[in-house]
Scaffold this motif. Structure first.
Motif, PDB file in Angstrom:
ATOM      1  N   SER A   1     -48.865  13.514 -10.548  1.00 38.33           N
ATOM      2  CA  SER A   1     -47.641  14.345 -10.277  1.00 38.33           C
ATOM      3  C   SER A   1     -47.792  15.862 -10.238  1.00 38.33           C
ATOM      4  N   THR A   2     -49.035  16.380 -10.890  1.00 36.64           N
ATOM      5  CA  THR A   2     -49.515  17.837 -10.208  1.00 36.64           C
ATOM      6  C   THR A   2     -49.883  17.897  -9.002  1.00 36.64           C
ATOM      7  N   THR A   3     -50.540  16.950  -8.627  1.00 37.26           N
ATOM      8  CA  THR A   3     -50.881  16.770  -7.113  1.00 37.26           C
ATOM      9  C   THR A   3     -49.886  16.725  -6.113  1.00 37.26           C
ATOM     10  N   ALA A   4     -48.731  15.841  -6.470  1.00 40.18           N
ATOM     11  CA  ALA A   4     -47.858  15.800  -5.612  1.00 40.18           C
ATOM     12  C   ALA A   4     -47.020  17.025  -5.622  1.00 40.18           C
ATOM     13  N   ASP A   5     -46.786  17.726  -6.764  1.00 45.02           N
ATOM     14  CA  ASP A   5     -46.072  18.841  -6.691  1.00 45.02           C
ATOM     15  C   ASP A   5     -46.613  19.894  -5.970  1.00 45.02           C
ATOM     16  N   GLY A   6     -48.047  19.989  -5.997  1.00 45.30           N
ATOM     17  CA  GLY A   6     -48.724  20.902  -5.227  1.00 45.30           C
ATOM     18  C   GLY A   6     -48.548  20.650  -3.841  1.00 45.30           C
ATOM     19  N   LEU A   7     -48.631  19.745  -3.342  1.00 41.90           N
ATOM     20  CA  LEU A   7     -48.382  19.213  -2.005  1.00 41.90           C
ATOM     21  C   LEU A   7     -47.260  19.436  -1.678  1.00 41.90           C
ATOM     22  N   ARG A   8     -46.024  19.307  -2.156  1.00 43.90           N
ATOM     23  CA  ARG A   8     -44.735  19.569  -1.775  1.00 43.90           C
ATOM     24  C   ARG A   8     -44.546  21.134  -1.504  1.00 43.90           C
ATOM     25  N   ARG A   9     -45.196  21.865  -2.579  1.00 40.49           N
ATOM     26  CA  ARG A   9     -45.039  23.249  -2.405  1.00 40.49           C
ATOM     27  C   ARG A   9     -45.707  23.885  -1.122  1.00 40.49           C
ATOM     28  N   ILE A  10     -46.913  23.237  -0.791  1.00 37.95           N
ATOM     29  CA  ILE A  10     -47.654  23.586   0.359  1.00 37.95           C
ATOM     30  C   ILE A  10     -47.031  23.635   1.531  1.00 37.95           C
ATOM     31  N   LEU A  11     -46.445  22.227   1.739  1.00 39.05           N
ATOM     32  CA  LEU A  11     -45.538  21.712   2.971  1.00 39.05           C
ATOM     33  C   LEU A  11     -44.064  22.097   2.767  1.00 39.05           C
ATOM     34  N   GLN A  12     -43.667  22.540   2.006  1.00 38.37           N
ATOM     35  CA  GLN A  12     -42.067  23.199   1.792  1.00 38.37           C
ATOM     36  C   GLN A  12     -41.505  23.766   3.092  1.00 38.37           C
ATOM     37  N   GLY A  13     -40.660  23.180   3.553  1.00 32.72           N
ATOM     38  CA  GLY A  13     -40.242  23.552   5.058  1.00 32.72           C
ATOM     39  C   GLY A  13     -40.450  22.937   6.207  1.00 32.72           C
ATOM     40  N   TYR A  14     -41.539  22.166   6.079  1.00 31.76           N
ATOM     41  CA  TYR A  14     -42.152  21.413   7.188  1.00 31.76           C
ATOM     42  C   TYR A  14     -42.240  19.902   6.843  1.00 31.76           C
ATOM     43  N   GLU A  15     -41.143  19.355   5.999  1.00 32.75           N
ATOM     44  CA  GLU A  15     -41.469  18.114   5.833  1.00 32.75           C
ATOM     45  C   GLU A  15     -40.905  17.186   6.618  1.00 32.75           C
ATOM     46  N   HIS A  16     -40.100  17.555   7.508  1.00 32.79           N
ATOM     47  CA  HIS A  16     -39.655  17.103   8.798  1.00 32.79           C
ATOM     48  C   HIS A  16     -40.897  16.762   9.671  1.00 32.79           C
ATOM     49  N   ALA A  17     -41.473  17.823   9.934  1.00 32.28           N
ATOM     50  CA  ALA A  17     -42.845  17.878  10.940  1.00 32.28           C
ATOM     51  C   ALA A  17     -43.690  16.933  10.550  1.00 32.28           C
ATOM     52  N   VAL A  18     -44.085  17.070   9.180  1.00 32.57           N
ATOM     53  CA  VAL A  18     -45.179  16.350   8.348  1.00 32.57           C
ATOM     54  C   VAL A  18     -44.951  14.688   8.684  1.00 32.57           C
ATOM     55  N   GLY A  19     -43.595  14.343   8.316  1.00 31.19           N
ATOM     56  CA  GLY A  19     -43.219  12.999   8.475  1.00 31.19           C
ATOM     57  C   GLY A  19     -43.064  12.430   9.925  1.00 31.19           C
ATOM     58  N   GLY A  20     -42.800  13.370  10.667  1.00 31.25           N
ATOM     59  CA  GLY A  20     -42.621  12.974  12.393  1.00 31.25           C
ATOM     60  C   GLY A  20     -44.155  12.786  12.826  1.00 31.25           C
ATOM     61  N   PHE A  21     -44.768  13.594  12.222  1.00 34.23           N
ATOM     62  CA  PHE A  21     -46.274  13.377  12.722  1.00 34.23           C
ATOM     63  C   PHE A  21     -46.931  12.197  12.306  1.00 34.23           C
ATOM     64  N   SER A  22     -46.841  11.863  11.145  1.00 32.69           N
ATOM     65  CA  SER A  22     -47.372  10.683  10.453  1.00 32.69           C
ATOM     66  C   SER A  22     -46.813   9.456  11.093  1.00 32.69           C
ATOM     67  N   GLY A  23     -45.314   9.586  11.364  1.00 30.65           N
ATOM     68  CA  GLY A  23     -44.797   8.513  12.166  1.00 30.65           C
ATOM     69  C   GLY A  23     -45.441   8.017  13.530  1.00 30.65           C
ATOM     70  N   GLY A  24     -45.516   9.292  14.034  1.00 35.19           N
ATOM     71  CA  GLY A  24     -46.129   9.257  15.614  1.00 35.19           C
ATOM     72  C   GLY A  24     -47.396   8.623  15.481  1.00 35.19           C
ATOM     73  N   VAL A  25     -48.398   8.788  14.685  1.00 39.75           N
ATOM     74  CA  VAL A  25     -49.551   8.605  14.658  1.00 39.75           C
ATOM     75  C   VAL A  25     -49.775   6.885  14.187  1.00 39.75           C
ATOM     76  N   PHE A  26     -49.059   6.347  13.110  1.00 39.48           N
ATOM     77  CA  PHE A  26     -48.961   5.104  12.800  1.00 39.48           C
ATOM     78  C   PHE A  26     -48.340   4.160  14.066  1.00 39.48           C
ATOM     79  N   SER A  27     -47.464   4.616  14.579  1.00 44.34           N
ATOM     80  CA  SER A  27     -46.718   3.942  15.645  1.00 44.34           C
ATOM     81  C   SER A  27     -47.358   3.754  16.948  1.00 44.34           C
ATOM     82  N   THR A  28     -48.206   5.015  17.351  1.00 48.02           N
ATOM     83  CA  THR A  28     -49.059   4.940  18.367  1.00 48.02           C
ATOM     84  C   THR A  28     -50.193   3.980  18.322  1.00 48.02           C
ATOM     85  N   LEU A  29     -50.819   3.959  17.203  1.00 53.45           N
ATOM     86  CA  LEU A  29     -52.002   3.082  16.788  1.00 53.45           C
ATOM     87  C   LEU A  29     -51.508   1.475  16.980  1.00 53.45           C
TER      88      LEU A  29
END
Length: 283
Positions: free
Chosen positions: A7-35
């Motif tokens: 839970s601590t690791t997840a909270d830290g990740l959320r704080r680091i990426l706060q405001g960029y969740e759509h970019a990270v989600g889209g980037f992840s989806g683009g990688v998986f679907s392309t492969l």
């Protein structure tokens, strides 16, 4: 090395990426679907660029024949030719698009307050797609061109029909967001609440199929304009040559596999996106 609670690791990740969740989600989806879907994308491009002139490139009678010739010449790995630019382009495109699209929803809705939500979503889609095109057009050109002698300007071949093609994403997300809003209202939960996997599956597939079918002709024109094997042509000349040589059906060559590809590619991309961005938004 210290072991930190998940839970601590997840909270830290959320704080680091706060405001960029759509970019990270889209980037992840683009990688998986392309492969997963790259081979089908390659067949679509090869077949839709097939103009019927054997002096320019190999001719294919069907998707199966296209795949058979590629494997015979280069092995199974031949179906992954151009993976790097496709992987890079897909990840960057989805990441930038979804980040920008979602961030401008509120200001666009405020500016066009008299318009219904689907209309403002369409405007957001066109604006987001136009911005992304400026960054990714050179990557898509690299998929069909290996020439190093055409100069910087060649990296933006097909840019004009590509801008028109932003209507593709706009139509897709107009429908996709409308369906999500409808489902949230039906369930009595707030807009943008997390939905079930089955909902995302159905809404992503339906919205993509409609968008592909409506806007497919521009993709054929754009692919042919970016092809370095033929003399550079403008939009109108590309359309004229296609009509003269192949008739109206030229603009729908490859539509079948493009629609077949929409189900796995879109579902993987948007399911990944929804899971990642909701995870990063969770408090």
């Amino acid at each position: 090395m210290a072991n930190y609670p998940a839970s601590t690791t997840a909270d830290g990740l959320r704080r680091i990426l706060q405001g960029y969740e759509h970019a990270v989600g889209g980037f992840s989806g683009g990688v998986f679907s392309t492969l997963i879907c790259h081979p089908m994308d390659l067949l679509k491009i090869r077949y839709s660029a097939n103009e019927g002139d054997a002096s320019i490139r190999p001719q294919y009678r069907s998707y199966y024949d296209c795949a058979r010739q590629i494997i015979r010449s280069n092995g199974v790995s031949g179906l992954y030719q151009g993976l790097t630019p496709n992987l890079l382009g897909g990840a960057i495109s989805w990441g930038l698009y979804l980040q920008f699209y979602n961030k401008i929803k509120q200001p666009v809705s405020s500016t066009f307050s008299n318009l219904p939500d689907p209309a403002t979503h369409f405007i957001c889609g066109v604006l987001a797609g136009s911005v992304v095109m400026c960054f990714t057009n050179p990557i898509w050109v690299a998929k069909t061109s290996t020439s190093k002698k055409e100069g910087f300007r060649s990296l933006y071949r097909g840019f004009l029909p590509g801008l028109f093609g932003t209507t593709h994403g706009a139509v897709q997300f107009m429908i996709y967001d409308w369906l999500k809003d409808w489902r949230c209202a039906q369930l009595g939960i707030g807009k943008n609440s997390k939905l079930g996997v089955a909902d995302y599956f159905a809404f992503s597939a339906l919205s993509k199929i409609v968008a592909v079918t409506v806007t497919y002709p521009y993709q054929v024109v754009r692919t042919r304009m970016q092809d370095h094997n033929i003399a550079q042509r403008g939009v109108l000349e590309t359309i004229r040559v296609a009509l003269r040589n192949e008739g109206p059906g030229a603009f729908y060559k490859g539509l079948l596999i493009a629609n077949v590809r929409t189900l796995p590619a879109t579902v993987v991309t948007l399911l990944t996106y929804e899971q990642v961005h909701h995870f990063l938004q969770d408090k």
